[in-house]
Design an enzyme around this catalytic site. Structure first.
Site, PDB file in Angstrom:
ATOM      1  N   ASP A 333      30.282  41.909  37.430  1.00 55.59           N
ATOM      2  CA  ASP A 333      30.055  41.011  36.309  1.00 55.59           C
ATOM      3  C   ASP A 333      31.426  40.554  35.815  1.00 55.59           C
ATOM      4  O   ASP A 333      32.440  41.185  36.106  1.00 55.59           O
ATOM      5  CB  ASP A 333      29.293  41.754  35.206  1.00 55.59           C
ATOM      6  CG  ASP A 333      28.816  40.822  34.101  1.00 55.59           C
ATOM      7  OD1 ASP A 333      28.964  39.597  34.257  1.00 55.59           O
ATOM      8  OD2 ASP A 333      28.309  41.329  33.085  1.00 55.59           O
ATOM      9  N   ASP A 594      27.610  48.352  34.759  1.00 55.90           N
ATOM     10  CA  ASP A 594      27.563  49.306  33.641  1.00 55.90           C
ATOM     11  C   ASP A 594      26.272  49.208  32.845  1.00 55.90           C
ATOM     12  O   ASP A 594      26.117  49.847  31.822  1.00 55.90           O
ATOM     13  CB  ASP A 594      28.750  49.084  32.703  1.00 55.90           C
ATOM     14  CG  ASP A 594      28.779  47.686  32.096  1.00 55.90           C
ATOM     15  OD1 ASP A 594      27.884  46.874  32.416  1.00 55.90           O
ATOM     16  OD2 ASP A 594      29.693  47.390  31.296  1.00 55.90           O
ATOM     17  N   ASP A 598      21.512  48.231  36.448  1.00 51.12           N
ATOM     18  CA  ASP A 598      22.482  48.176  37.542  1.00 51.12           C
ATOM     19  C   ASP A 598      22.343  49.349  38.511  1.00 51.12           C
ATOM     20  O   ASP A 598      22.955  49.345  39.580  1.00 51.12           O
ATOM     21  CB  ASP A 598      23.922  48.153  36.989  1.00 51.12           C
ATOM     22  CG  ASP A 598      24.279  46.792  36.402  1.00 51.12           C
ATOM     23  OD1 ASP A 598      23.663  45.800  36.815  1.00 51.12           O
ATOM     24  OD2 ASP A 598      25.169  46.735  35.536  1.00 51.12           O
ATOM     25  N   ASN A 662      48.935  69.034  75.109  1.00 49.25           N
ATOM     26  CA  ASN A 662      49.203  70.452  75.410  1.00 49.25           C
ATOM     27  C   ASN A 662      48.122  71.056  76.303  1.00 49.25           C
ATOM     28  O   ASN A 662      48.415  71.784  77.253  1.00 49.25           O
ATOM     29  CB  ASN A 662      49.276  71.255  74.106  1.00 49.25           C
ATOM     30  CG  ASN A 662      50.619  71.074  73.416  1.00 49.25           C
ATOM     31  OD1 ASN A 662      51.580  70.648  74.030  1.00 49.25           O
ATOM     32  ND2 ASN A 662      50.672  71.378  72.133  1.00 49.25           N
ATOM     33  N   ASN A 687      48.971  76.538  67.973  1.00 48.97           N
ATOM     34  CA  ASN A 687      48.047  75.721  67.184  1.00 48.97           C
ATOM     35  C   ASN A 687      48.285  75.912  65.681  1.00 48.97           C
ATOM     36  O   ASN A 687      48.305  74.953  64.905  1.00 48.97           O
ATOM     37  CB  ASN A 687      46.611  76.103  67.553  1.00 48.97           C
ATOM     38  CG  ASN A 687      45.609  75.044  67.150  1.00 48.97           C
ATOM     39  OD1 ASN A 687      45.878  73.861  67.261  1.00 48.97           O
ATOM     40  ND2 ASN A 687      44.461  75.469  66.657  1.00 48.97           N
ATOM     41  N   ASP A 691      49.998  73.071  63.099  1.00 51.46           N
ATOM     42  CA  ASP A 691      49.147  72.611  61.990  1.00 51.46           C
ATOM     43  C   ASP A 691      49.840  72.767  60.637  1.00 51.46           C
ATOM     44  O   ASP A 691      49.530  72.036  59.690  1.00 51.46           O
ATOM     45  CB  ASP A 691      47.833  73.408  61.960  1.00 51.46           C
ATOM     46  CG  ASP A 691      46.725  72.697  62.722  1.00 51.46           C
ATOM     47  OD1 ASP A 691      46.876  71.487  62.974  1.00 51.46           O
ATOM     48  OD2 ASP A 691      45.715  73.341  63.057  1.00 51.46           O
TER      49      ASP A 691
END
Length: 847
Positions: A333, A594, A598, A662, A687, A691
């Site tokens: 709106d 709002d 709606d 890998n 691993n 990470d």
């Protein structure tokens, strides 16, 4: 606590009188005291449909082990212990535990942060406590509370009406009925089905119009909604991001299973120990799987949510952040977004177009005395005219609704009794048969209709919103009803204006630069909308009216919707249709609303956006709530959302390409080496260490190129990235193999140590290249990512020197290896930079 027999009578509370219900609940019309309410909250529990799990932290920790591959690896490690290999098995279990603990710690912190943010946009209700009307979170409502209801309020619990006035409730969640249901104070038979319980309101519904006072009877799971909540609570539709993650998981699972089967079978054919081969294959599978992906995604999204909160954007549903960043159409709106949101009364006019004191006086009576939904128009009228509020008293009121589009109030004093109606001009003209001139003379409306409509068009074209005012004499003996809204006298016009924000044109341009097209959906007429469009720099806007929408087929609207800039004179139920049409065209659509009606559009949109000042039902339906109703805030939120998505994709790109490389290298090496290229515990440690830096990716800097346009999940792009850069990684792994075997004549432990060091360091530093589409030296990483990368590199270099290195199968290496390793890593980084430029140029030129 009530006796069971007494409490069971409340199961049909709609068949009981008010006094009887008050007696059963041990309360009265003055409401509960704070102390009594607190005791009842302990007795009945918080007013929630879904209880918060007390063991959520423990369950979250257990969920870190939910991967079937991880469970298999744990089982294999325990089997290894049973066969006497305690050291390796314990190391494997410790590494798995550390990895899972990191994931838990990150996810737990993210969950706590989100809970704190959600408290900022809690749904509240008005109730009577300690004899005073107050506003409290819905979750604190208890049986015995007296609640006040008005348009837009959600019903906090199953309640008996004590007073009501023109009360209409949306009960579609229960009955499927499209139209609101009228409610009145009464007593209905105990056998009445839910749709016929006209004296009761139920949790899960909301007020469309009118007002009421009610007594809460049941809350939480005891409500009708609570009993059927599992069936009613349909799961929110998957976002593109969630679909992408799911498909990505399937892709990894297929690759992993294939690799595991091939490598295990090959190792068995080469007569390598079966248990070691099985552990090796499972460790490879774990290595290929980005174990921390769920934690990384959760943390990235929560960091993004906190970043957006700093921009006054509160995220209620984390997964909507990706859609927020992908959004390329925003429907909204104009009030409060494009305009200032401060409606100002320009003038009140008679049918001739001249100023009219009577029109403003009658408009003020209607605006100041109405008790329904407070709105900016009434505030504007009241601020312009200062009348004597004690001159008249209210006899009755017919609240505004979106079908009639008007509000009527009947007022009286010792001398007069009349009704004043204010609303949309056409809806006012429909109920009038006469009009009043400046001298007080009444004339037939039909004779002046063309003149009135011409005035309306001229005022609208000048950018004013125009309402009509009418009145009719009434009687003290009879309250004015909806059926009495006829044969009224048209008094004049109310002209209002809401100026565009000074930065509106720039804000719309900023959205356009971000790849987001703004489409205005307004109830105002096309002339007002066109006038506003010109003021904010929209040249020749394409306008589609609600009447034209009604005449269009779905196929025609799908074609026309994207080309339209402004949808004017739109009825509430047409908003949802517009959004569906835009979504059918393949767009990611956001809707900002709002209002009371709606909610359906907010649910339908890919991203439902509301504001903190919105009615409860709109806030409840939204994915995202703005603390400031400004498109500038929304633009900042979109950028924050795109940064979150960009950082999440960085992890996926880097983890999958490095892990795939890998694993491909290990699979190949295991075919020609007489020993395992890495031990299972070394694979898991690789691993975990690679990470670790990537856990800081949520705080990494994001290039402007990554936020200037909407981005969507592309599984094929990820596959291509994984293959290209995974194979590139493998090339340099094989170079490392050549150095270790052909130049250094490494034995088993030296080979495993050398490749472990090269693998972790190259994977850590290649992150700095892969994290950006730009040359790595033009886009510096975030502080925490840089620190984490350096720490891991130092740790890996000194690891073979540690006293416990032998437990992990590591040995000291000659210094010449480190020179070779530096050369290989540098060449890898430079090659990756060249490959990256080629890859992105090819990908984006192709698109």
């Amino acid at each position: 606590m009530q006796p069971a027999s007494t409490a069971s009578r409340l199961d049909t509370f709609w068949a009981l009188g008010q006094d009887e219900v008050f007696q059963i609940l041990s309360c009265n019309k003055n409401g509960l005291s704070g102390e009594d309410a607190s005791n009842r909250l302990k007795q009945y529990g918080a007013n929630r449909i879904k209880a918060k799990s007390k063991s959520s932290a423990f369950i979250l920790f257990l969920l870190q082990f939910k991967s079937p591959i991880t469970l298999l690896l744990i089982a294999a490690a325990l089997l290894s212990m049973g066969l006497g290999d305690f050291t390796d098995a314990i190391i494997i279990l410790v590494i798995i535990f550390i990895s899972s603990a990191l994931g838990f710690w990150q996810e737990k912190g993210a969950a706590n942060a989100i809970n704190e943010l959600l408290k900022m946009v809690q749904i509240k209700c008005r109730l009577l406590r300690d004899g005073t009307e107050t506003e409290l979170p819905v979750e604190t409502t208890v049986p015995g509370d007296i609640i006040f209801l008005s348009a837009g309020d959600v019903i906090p619990g199953d309640s008996l009406l004590l007073e009501s006035k023109e009360l209409f409730i949306d009960e579609a969640a229960f009955t499927g009925e499209t139209f609101p249901v009228e409610k009145n104070v009464a007593i209905v038979p105990s056998s009445s089905p839910l749709a016929k319980r006209s004296n009761a309101v139920f949790m899960g519904s909301h007020v469309i119009s009118g007002r009421a006072i009610a007594l809460v009877i049941k809350t939480g799971k005891k409500t009708e909604f609570g009993k059927i909540s599992d069936q009613l609570r349909s799961r929110a539709a998957e976002t593109d991001f969630e679909k992408g993650i799911r498909r990505f998981g399937y892709m990894l699972m297929e690759i992993t299973l294939l690799l595991v089967l091939i490598i295990f079978a090959t190792n068995i054919l080469l007569h390598k120990p079966p248990l070691d081969s099985f552990l090796f294959s499972l460790a490879l599978a774990v290595g290929l799987t980005p174990q921390l992906l769920p934690a990384i995604i959760t943390v990235n999204l929560s960091v993004g949510a906190r970043s957006m909160a700093r921009q006054q954007v509160i995220v209620k549903r984390l997964s909507s952040i990706e859609n927020f960043g992908s959004m390329n159409i925003l429907c909204s709106d104009k009030t409060g977004t494009i305009t200032e949101g401060k409606v100002t009364l320009k003038d009140t006019l008679d049918i001739e177009g001249n100023h009219s004191d009577k029109t403003i006086r009658f408009a003020w009576l209607n605006a100041s005395l109405q008790q329904g939904f407070h709105n900016p128009i009434d505030e504007a009228i009241c601020s312009k005219y200062q009348g004597n509020s004690h001159e008249y008293s209210v006899q009755c009121e017919i609240p505004y609704d979106f079908i009639r589009k008007r509000l009527t109030i009947q007022v009286k004093n010792d001398h007069e009794n009349f009704a004043v109606t204010k609303g949309a001009l056409n809806s006012i003209l429909q109920i009038c048969d006469t009009a009043e001139k400046a001298d007080g003379q009444t004339v037939p409306l039909a004779d002046n209709l063309e003149k009135i409509k011409l005035q309306y068009q001229q005022l609208s074209a000048a950018g004013f919103r125009v309402l009509g005012v009418a009145y009719k004499k009434a009687s003290k003996e009879k309250d004015f009803t909806r059926t009495d809204e006829k044969d009224m006298t048209f008094l004049g016009f109310i002209t209002l204006f809401d100026p565009p924000k000074k930065n509106a044109a720039q804000t719309i341009a900023n959205l356009r630069n971000l790849g987001v097209q703004l489409k205005l959906i307004t109830g105002d007429n096309a002339l007002v909308a066109e006038s506003l469009a010109k003021q904010i720099g929209m040249e020749s806007p394409v306008i589609l009216t609600g009447q034209q929408l009604r005449q269009m087929s779905e196929a025609a609207l799908t074609q026309q919707a994207f080309k339209t800039d402004i949808f004017a004179e739109v009825e509430p139920n047409q908003k949802e249709r517009i959004i569906i049409s835009l979504k059918k065209s393949g767009h990611v659509v956001g809707f900002m609303g709002d209002g009371i009606n709606d909610a359906p559009a907010l649910h339908t949109a890919d991203v439902g956006i509301s504001v903190d000042s919105a009615v409860d039902v709109a806030k409840e339906a939204a994915d995202i709530v703005l603390l400031n109703q400004d498109l500038k805030v929304l633009s900042a939120g979109i950028v924050a959302g795109r940064k979150t998505f960009a950082n999440t994709m960085k992890y996926i790109f880097m983890a999958t390409s490095a892990n795939f490389g890998n694993m491909f290298s290990m699979a190949g090496a295991s075919l020609f080496l007489p020993f395992l290229p890495l031990l299972p515990k070394q694979i898991l440690l690789t691993n975990l260490l690679t990470d670790f830096p990537e856990m800081t990716i949520a705080t990494d800097r994001v290039d402007s190129i990554s936020v200037e346009k909407p981005h969507r999940w592309d599984i094929k792009f990820i596959q291509r990235f994984m293959i290209v850069f995974g194979l590139l990684s493998s090339i340099f792994d094989y170079l490392t193999f050549a150095v270790l075997i052909l130049i250094m004549n490494a034995n088993e432990s030296q080979f495993q140590t050398g490749w472990f060091i090269e693998s972790v360091i190259s994977a850590s530093f290649i992150v700095l290249v892969m994290r950006t589409r730009l040359p790595f030296f033009k886009s510096l990483p975030g502080k925490y990512l840089s620190i984490a990368t350096v720490l891991i590199a130092v740790f890996v270099l000194v690891l073979p020197l540690m006293p416990f290195a032998s437990l992990l199968g590591f040995v000291r290496l000659p210094y010449s290896f480190y020179l070779w390793m530096i050369a290989i890593v540098v060449c890898y980084i430079l090659s990756a930079e060249i490959a990256k430029r080629w890859f992105y140029n090819r990908a984006y030129n192709k698109n």
